[in-house]
Motif scaffolding. Structure first.
Motif, PDB file in Angstrom:
ATOM      1  N   GLY A   1       0.780  -1.224   0.000  1.00  0.00           N
ATOM      2  CA  GLY A   1       0.000   0.000   0.000  1.00  0.00           C
ATOM      3  C   GLY A   1       0.816   1.281   0.000  1.00  0.00           C
ATOM      4  N   LYS A   2       2.133   1.154  -0.111  1.00  0.00           N
ATOM      5  CA  LYS A   2       2.984   2.346  -0.113  1.00  0.00           C
ATOM      6  C   LYS A   2       2.987   2.994  -1.501  1.00  0.00           C
ATOM      7  CE  LYS A   2       6.131   0.829   3.561  1.00  0.00           C
ATOM      8  NZ  LYS A   2       7.550   0.540   3.922  1.00  0.00           N
ATOM      9  N   ALA A   3       3.192   4.313  -1.506  1.00  0.00           N
ATOM     10  CA  ALA A   3       3.205   5.048  -2.769  1.00  0.00           C
ATOM     11  C   ALA A   3       4.398   4.632  -3.616  1.00  0.00           C
ATOM     12  CB  ALA A   3       3.249   6.543  -2.497  1.00  0.00           C
ATOM     13  N   LEU A   4       4.150   4.432  -4.902  1.00  0.00           N
ATOM     14  CA  LEU A   4       5.204   4.119  -5.861  1.00  0.00           C
ATOM     15  C   LEU A   4       5.590   5.389  -6.613  1.00  0.00           C
ATOM     16  CD1 LEU A   4       3.695   0.823  -7.324  1.00  0.00           C
ATOM     17  CD2 LEU A   4       5.438   1.038  -5.526  1.00  0.00           C
ATOM     18  N   LYS A   5       6.676   5.306  -7.372  1.00  0.00           N
ATOM     19  CA  LYS A   5       7.058   6.448  -8.198  1.00  0.00           C
ATOM     20  C   LYS A   5       5.956   6.714  -9.222  1.00  0.00           C
ATOM     21  CE  LYS A   5      12.093   5.892  -7.933  1.00  0.00           C
ATOM     22  NZ  LYS A   5      13.337   5.674  -8.713  1.00  0.00           N
ATOM     23  N   PRO A   6       5.617   7.979  -9.441  1.00  0.00           N
ATOM     24  CA  PRO A   6       4.577   8.285 -10.429  1.00  0.00           C
ATOM     25  C   PRO A   6       5.003   7.876 -11.835  1.00  0.00           C
ATOM     26  CG  PRO A   6       5.690  10.285  -9.706  1.00  0.00           C
ATOM     27  CD  PRO A   6       6.177   9.194  -8.815  1.00  0.00           C
ATOM     28  N   LYS A   7       4.019   7.552 -12.658  1.00  0.00           N
ATOM     29  CA  LYS A   7       4.263   7.180 -14.041  1.00  0.00           C
ATOM     30  C   LYS A   7       3.718   8.270 -14.962  1.00  0.00           C
ATOM     31  CE  LYS A   7       4.022   2.192 -13.226  1.00  0.00           C
ATOM     32  NZ  LYS A   7       3.353   0.914 -13.611  1.00  0.00           N
ATOM     33  N   PRO A   8       4.399   8.512 -16.096  1.00  0.00           N
ATOM     34  CA  PRO A   8       3.928   9.560 -17.004  1.00  0.00           C
ATOM     35  C   PRO A   8       2.773   9.094 -17.878  1.00  0.00           C
ATOM     36  CG  PRO A   8       5.932   8.567 -17.864  1.00  0.00           C
ATOM     37  CD  PRO A   8       5.676   7.911 -16.536  1.00  0.00           C
ATOM     38  N   VAL A   9       1.683   9.839 -17.862  1.00  0.00           N
ATOM     39  CA  VAL A   9       0.562   9.608 -18.777  1.00  0.00           C
ATOM     40  C   VAL A   9       0.713  10.641 -19.885  1.00  0.00           C
ATOM     41  CG1 VAL A   9      -1.939   9.359 -19.004  1.00  0.00           C
ATOM     42  CG2 VAL A   9      -0.835   8.910 -16.802  1.00  0.00           C
ATOM     43  N   ASN A  10       1.266  10.221 -21.019  1.00  0.00           N
ATOM     44  CA  ASN A  10       1.734  11.164 -22.030  1.00  0.00           C
ATOM     45  C   ASN A  10       0.764  11.412 -23.172  1.00  0.00           C
ATOM     46  OD1 ASN A  10       2.845   8.350 -22.370  1.00  0.00           O
ATOM     47  ND2 ASN A  10       3.183   9.121 -24.443  1.00  0.00           N
ATOM     48  N   ASN A  11      -0.304  10.635 -23.242  1.00  0.00           N
ATOM     49  CA  ASN A  11      -1.302  10.818 -24.287  1.00  0.00           C
ATOM     50  C   ASN A  11      -2.692  10.908 -23.679  1.00  0.00           C
ATOM     51  OD1 ASN A  11       0.503  10.671 -26.504  1.00  0.00           O
ATOM     52  ND2 ASN A  11       0.553   8.447 -26.320  1.00  0.00           N
ATOM     53  N   THR A  12      -3.547  11.712 -24.310  1.00  0.00           N
ATOM     54  CA  THR A  12      -4.902  11.942 -23.814  1.00  0.00           C
ATOM     55  C   THR A  12      -5.903  11.602 -24.905  1.00  0.00           C
ATOM     56  OG1 THR A  12      -4.071  13.817 -22.523  1.00  0.00           O
ATOM     57  CG2 THR A  12      -6.460  13.630 -22.789  1.00  0.00           C
ATOM     58  N   ARG A  13      -6.714  10.598 -24.691  1.00  0.00           N
ATOM     59  CA  ARG A  13      -7.781  10.291 -25.645  1.00  0.00           C
ATOM     60  C   ARG A  13      -8.853  11.375 -25.557  1.00  0.00           C
ATOM     61  NH1 ARG A  13      -8.146   4.806 -27.636  1.00  0.00           N
ATOM     62  NH2 ARG A  13      -6.358   3.587 -26.901  1.00  0.00           N
ATOM     63  N   THR A  14      -9.264  11.917 -26.686  1.00  0.00           N
ATOM     64  CA  THR A  14     -10.176  13.058 -26.675  1.00  0.00           C
ATOM     65  C   THR A  14     -11.521  12.727 -26.041  1.00  0.00           C
ATOM     66  OG1 THR A  14     -10.753  12.507 -28.975  1.00  0.00           O
ATOM     67  CG2 THR A  14      -9.116  14.238 -28.619  1.00  0.00           C
ATOM     68  N   GLU A  15     -11.940  11.474 -26.087  1.00  0.00           N
ATOM     69  CA  GLU A  15     -13.219  11.130 -25.470  1.00  0.00           C
ATOM     70  C   GLU A  15     -13.152  11.178 -23.940  1.00  0.00           C
ATOM     71  OE1 GLU A  15     -11.440   7.053 -26.777  1.00  0.00           O
ATOM     72  OE2 GLU A  15     -11.405   9.153 -27.418  1.00  0.00           O
ATOM     73  N   ASN A  16     -11.937  11.314 -23.389  1.00  0.00           N
ATOM     74  CA  ASN A  16     -11.781  11.371 -21.933  1.00  0.00           C
ATOM     75  C   ASN A  16     -11.523  12.777 -21.410  1.00  0.00           C
ATOM     76  OD1 ASN A  16     -12.088   8.613 -21.846  1.00  0.00           O
ATOM     77  ND2 ASN A  16      -9.908   8.175 -21.766  1.00  0.00           N
ATOM     78  N   LEU A  17     -11.650  13.784 -22.254  1.00  0.00           N
ATOM     79  CA  LEU A  17     -11.316  15.145 -21.829  1.00  0.00           C
ATOM     80  C   LEU A  17     -12.237  15.676 -20.737  1.00  0.00           C
ATOM     81  CD1 LEU A  17     -10.380  16.808 -25.231  1.00  0.00           C
ATOM     82  CD2 LEU A  17      -8.866  16.407 -23.284  1.00  0.00           C
ATOM     83  N   GLY A  18     -13.416  15.123 -20.581  1.00  0.00           N
ATOM     84  CA  GLY A  18     -14.324  15.567 -19.544  1.00  0.00           C
ATOM     85  C   GLY A  18     -14.033  14.967 -18.186  1.00  0.00           C
ATOM     86  N   SER A  19     -13.027  14.089 -18.107  1.00  0.00           N
ATOM     87  CA  SER A  19     -12.725  13.444 -16.832  1.00  0.00           C
ATOM     88  C   SER A  19     -12.000  14.401 -15.890  1.00  0.00           C
ATOM     89  CB  SER A  19     -11.860  12.191 -17.055  1.00  0.00           C
ATOM     90  OG  SER A  19     -10.530  12.565 -17.354  1.00  0.00           O
ATOM     91  N   ARG A  20     -12.035  14.084 -14.605  1.00  0.00           N
ATOM     92  CA  ARG A  20     -11.389  14.935 -13.611  1.00  0.00           C
ATOM     93  C   ARG A  20      -9.889  15.018 -13.848  1.00  0.00           C
ATOM     94  NH1 ARG A  20     -12.250  13.213  -7.477  1.00  0.00           N
ATOM     95  NH2 ARG A  20     -11.085  11.413  -8.282  1.00  0.00           N
ATOM     96  N   PHE A  21      -9.284  13.964 -14.376  1.00  0.00           N
ATOM     97  CA  PHE A  21      -7.841  13.940 -14.585  1.00  0.00           C
ATOM     98  C   PHE A  21      -7.391  14.963 -15.624  1.00  0.00           C
ATOM     99  CE2 PHE A  21      -3.809  12.043 -16.088  1.00  0.00           C
ATOM    100  CZ  PHE A  21      -3.183  11.822 -14.875  1.00  0.00           C
TER     101      PHE A  21
END
Length: 250
Positions: free
Chosen positions: A98-118
């Motif tokens: 349950g410990k935090a891991l190193k963050p990973k890069p999310v380098n691409n954004t699918r346009t259908e997900n642009l309304g998400s909180r992320f």
């Protein structure tokens, strides 16, 4: 009243050529680390890119010709060319302890997900242009994949739609927007970056979310395709580290 962010992207781009210089793995239902466009190159000198975009030249950015996730890349944001890390950091925890891991890069954004909180806040308020000379797709069998490069026909430098934010982990970061792929690349991938015409640059960076979202369409011009024997991965990826942080207001 806050303008709603459309959730479905148009599927076809205008036939007008892009302006150019002639010289997934599922994360959750809103965000993805896409196995698409994980490598691009910008071989045009920064000074020439600045002239193309009529932007200030940022000094001191240490940029490679070929950019991979977590590398610094050149981005046009708020009228200035600056270095940002390619990929929004995604925090994960170990399933074991349950410990935090190193963050990973999310380098691409699918346009259908642009309304998400992320992605939403960055799409609404922090849209940018990413200059490219070409992007690469992996071709061949696993373990023996090579790089095949794509670009709008006749273009040495063009602009791709991006979004950015100021992250606590890596400083300023950016992501490219992805739409359904072009017919010339269907054997390798079903997604491609959003290529923008020069007339649409200001709409993307300064227009309303609705106007900007209307530009998220598959390119319908021809592509230049460069098949190479260069291995897809020929160097070890270092741990993500931020590029030099330059003055850019939020």
């Amino acid at each position: 009243m806050r303008e709603p962010v459309p959730l479905a992207a148009p599927c076809c781009a205008p036939s007008t050529p892009a302006h150019c210089s002639t010289s997934a793995t599922r994360v959750n239902r809103h965000e993805e680390i896409c196995p698409i466009c994980n490598l691009y190159r910008l071989t045009t000198p920064a000074s020439a890119v600045a002239a193309l975009f009529e932007a200030d030249v940022v000094a001191g950015a240490n940029l490679a010709d070929v950019v991979a996730p977590s590398d610094p890349g050149l981005v046009l944001a708020q009228g200035r060319l600056t270095a940002m890390t390619w990929g929004f950091p995604r925090q994960t925890v170990s399933p074991v302890d349950g410990k935090a891991l190193k963050p990973k890069p999310v380098n691409n954004t699918r346009t259908e997900n642009l309304g998400s909180r992320f992605w939403r806040a960055s799409f609404v308020s922090r849209r940018c242009l990413v200059p490219l000379s070409a992007w690469a797709e992996a071709a061949g069998e696993t373990g023996h994949m090579t790089r095949t490069w794509f670009s709008p026909k006749g273009c040495d430098t063009f602009a791709v739609a991006g979004i950015w934010k100021n992250s606590a982990e890596w400083g300023r970061v950016f992501s490219m927007l992805m739409v359904p792929g072009h017919e010339q690349m269907e054997a390798l991938n079903d997604r491609m970056p959003v290529i923008l015409r020069e007339d649409d640059w200001d709409v993307w960076t300064q227009g309303t979310p609705t106007a900007a979202h209307a530009l998220c369409r598959t390119w319908d011009g021809r592509l230049d395709v460069e098949v190479t024997a260069q291995p897809w991965s020929n160097r070890a990826r270092p741990a993500p580290s931020p590029p030099p942080q330059l003055s850019l207001p939020l």
